[in-house]
Write an enzyme that holds these catalytic residues in place. Structure first.
Site, PDB file in Angstrom:
ATOM      1  CD  GLU A 234     -13.836  -3.954 -24.872  1.00  0.00           C
ATOM      2  OE1 GLU A 234     -13.742  -3.621 -26.055  1.00  0.00           O
ATOM      3  OE2 GLU A 234     -12.932  -4.543 -24.262  1.00  0.00           O
TER       4      GLU A 234
HETATM    5  C1  TNX Z   1     -10.725  -2.154 -26.550  1.00  0.00           C
HETATM    6  S1  TNX Z   1     -10.414   0.226 -24.897  1.00  0.00           S
HETATM    7  C2  TNX Z   1     -10.445  -2.523 -25.257  1.00  0.00           C
HETATM    8  C3  TNX Z   1      -9.317  -3.436 -25.003  1.00  0.00           C
HETATM    9  C4  TNX Z   1      -8.647  -3.897 -26.268  1.00  0.00           C
HETATM   10  C5  TNX Z   1      -8.543  -2.723 -27.219  1.00  0.00           C
HETATM   11  C6  TNX Z   1      -7.799  -3.038 -28.471  1.00  0.00           C
HETATM   12  C7  TNX Z   1     -10.972  -0.689 -23.867  1.00  0.00           C
HETATM   13  C8  TNX Z   1     -11.390  -0.066 -22.669  1.00  0.00           C
HETATM   14  N1  TNX Z   1     -11.050  -1.995 -24.158  1.00  0.00           N
HETATM   15  O1  TNX Z   1      -9.757  -4.539 -24.247  1.00  0.00           O
HETATM   16  O2  TNX Z   1      -7.389  -4.377 -25.953  1.00  0.00           O
HETATM   17  O3  TNX Z   1      -9.838  -2.291 -27.553  1.00  0.00           O
HETATM   18  O4  TNX Z   1      -7.631  -1.904 -29.240  1.00  0.00           O
END
Ligand code: TNX
Length: 538
Positions: free
Chosen positions: A342
């Site tokens: 992300e």
């Molecule tokens: C996605 S999964 C994220 C996390 C959040 C999560 C909450 C991923 C690699 N990144 O930063 O905590 O969703 O479900």
């Protein structure tokens, strides 16, 4: 039985004859009521169980012996003795030399059988007077001990003799894991969890043969690991949590304590420093790292994707080098997780440049890089590992690059997803995951990713909505128990109808361990039959 195996067992047999033969007078044989090893509530389900419908009588005349001089084996014997004591309040000696009072033995044997093909494989032979656990490694013996712990009954049979006896169904268990990587992740960044909480989670994971705990140590809301050369990371970056609570961090001594505790349970700790996104806490501590050009302040909300390191500054890479160096020096396991998810405000070309450089740093410190699936967009090495969480196209790219993939698809394996609309904690951006959905999928052919490329399975527990061990347990249990079976047991050995009965029978263990699991209505939870006074927790 193959000849090699036979030879090996002969050595064990000599010991047993020595111990059992020394007794002055044979007591009359105990007649056990019929028991069936194949009906035991084992999780994860072993590869093969052959029941012989008799029993081993665990009692005060039992002793544990371990192969002399085999590293780790005696500690495993002690571990078993401790767990027996805490489960049924029976004290049994380990490698005891005064054999007169010993009538039955549990022998933890370092074997060199070629039948035990993988390091964690073990064989458990349960006979009337002996239990023999064979494994080529201490790791395998430790896994076998968990099986034994699960089949020791909670309640003794007090009609068989004048003293208490706990009958253990006889037979043979041949076992080995389906995947070498069987993990959970704990997010200690959104909310901090104490060393004590992490140890409790480790104890529970070990019981179900999970062998990896991935710690998500840094994120926008908190930096949780002391870095001696950059002290403000924890002084400033460690001071906050989601929701404005007080934060916290592990000193390097704390972290070493977690690593050592996990190692005693044959669990490897994987440290994650999430970057170049998810780095607000680091950049607030040292603004020179910041790459989003905006004013910085500590963050206690739940948004993602707004922060980034400056990927074109050498100082950033000296910083990362120091961080990876200090953490790697106190991490015996082979992996270092760089996050990489992300990074919505990092330009694509900067992201690629960043991951390429960080991979080299990780390798220079002797570790194998893991990253969330987005890292496959950089020129990553085939030895690096991609963690699938959202887009199967990223997993397929990883396969094309010859990389191994860790399976954590959010809609199946995320422990922070709500069970249903009534869940007390959790999120549901990916799905609602009731206990059956968590279990009923097939990682071996999920989204067409070939089994050869799958390193294993990991169930991540993100902590935006949980801040106490009870809340952690509510989301993790019972689903993590199902993930243990999905990663250890073969596809042929997995079946929801059969599993849900075995899961219902975990209640006495979970209660004894004081685990506040989510009592899903899909499961018929068994009450504890325990009548003995329990002195300590399991
Ligand atoms: C996605 S999964 C994220 C996390 C959040 C999560 C909450 C991923 C690699 N990144 O930063 O905590 O969703 O479900």
């Amino acid at each position: 039985m193959k000849f090699k195996n036979f030879c090996q067992l002969t050595t064990v047999a000599i010991l047993i004859i020595l111990v059992l033969g020394c007794k002055k007078q044979q007591k009359p044989r105990i007649k056990f009521p019929a028991t069936d090893l194949s009906k035991e509530n084992l999780i994860p389900k072993p590869l093969k169980i052959i029941a012989t419908n008799n029993a081993f009588g665990l009692d005060k005349h039992t002793a544990i012996y371990t192969t002399k001089g085999a590293a780790g084996f005696e500690d495993i014997g002690d571990f078993l003795a401790k767990k027996i004591k805490s489960k049924i309040n029976l004290e049994i000696p380990v490698n005891y030399e005064g054999v007169e009072t010993i009538e039955r033995v549990i022998y933890i044997n370092k074997s060199n059988s070629l039948e035990l093909e993988t390091p964690e494989a073990y064989q458990l032979y349960i006979n009337k007077d002996s239990i023999i656990l064979n494994s080529n490694t201490a790791e395998g013996a430790f896994r076998g001990i968990q099986t034994l712990r699960q089949i020791i009954p909670e309640v003794s049979n007090d009609t068989l003799a004048e003293h208490k006896i706990w009958p253990i169904a006889s037979g043979k268990i041949i076992d080995a894991p389906n995947f070498e990587y069987r993990a959970s992740m704990l997010d200690v960044a959104r909310h901090f969890f104490s060393v004590k909480d992490v140890k409790k989670y480790i104890d529970l994971l070990a019981y179900y043969k999970i062998n990896i705990l991935h710690l998500h140590l840094t994120d926008d809301q908190g930096w949780r690991i002391e870095i001696k050369s950059w002290p403000k990371l924890t002084e400033i970056g460690g001071s906050t949590e989601v929701g404005g609570e007080s934060g916290g961090f592990y000193t390097q001594e704390d972290y070493k304590e977690i690593v050592a505790y996990a190692a005693e349970r044959y669990i490897t700790i994987i440290p994650e420093v999430d970057m170049p996104g998810h780095t607000n806490a680091a950049s607030v501590s040292y603004p020179i790292l910041n790459g989003n050009g905006k004013a910085l302040k500590l963050y206690e909300g739940m948004r993602v994707g707004f922060s980034t390191f400056n990927t074109r500054k050498d100082t950033v890479y000296s910083f990362i080098n120091d961080v990876v160096k200090e953490i790697s020096a106190i991490t015996p396991g082979p992996y270092f997780h760089i996050g990489g998810d992300e990074s919505h405000v990092t330009k694509k070309k900067d992201y690629i440049y960043f991951v390429n450089r960080v991979e080299k740093i990780v390798q220079a410190h002797g570790k194998r890089m893991i990253g969330w699936e987005e890292i496959v967009n950089a020129n990553v090495d085939s030895t690096s590992i991609s963690q699938y969480w959202k887009h199967s196209k990223n997993a397929k790219k990883a396969v094309k690059k010859g990389m191994k993939v860790i399976m954590s698809p959010a809609e199946k394996a995320y422990l922070d997803m709500e069970y249903d609309t009534l869940s007390k904690h959790g999120l549901h951006w990916a799905a609602y995951i009731p206990v059956d959905t968590a279990y009923k999928w097939t990682p071996e052919n999920f989204e067409g990713i070939p089994k050869e490329n799958i390193l294993g399975i990991e169930a991540p527990l993100w902590s935006e909505t949980i801040s106490t061990i009870e809340e952690l347990e509510y989301l993790a249990f019972p689903r993590i128990i199902g993930y243990s079976e999905l990663s250890w047991s073969t596809k042929e050995n997995r079946d929801w109808e059969n599993y849900k009965v075995r899961l219902g029978n975990q209640a006495p263990f979970l209660d004894r361990m004081d685990v506040k699991y989510y009592p899903s209505k899909l499961i018929d939870w068994k009450k504890s039959k325990h009548t003995n006074e329990i002195i300590e927790k399991d």
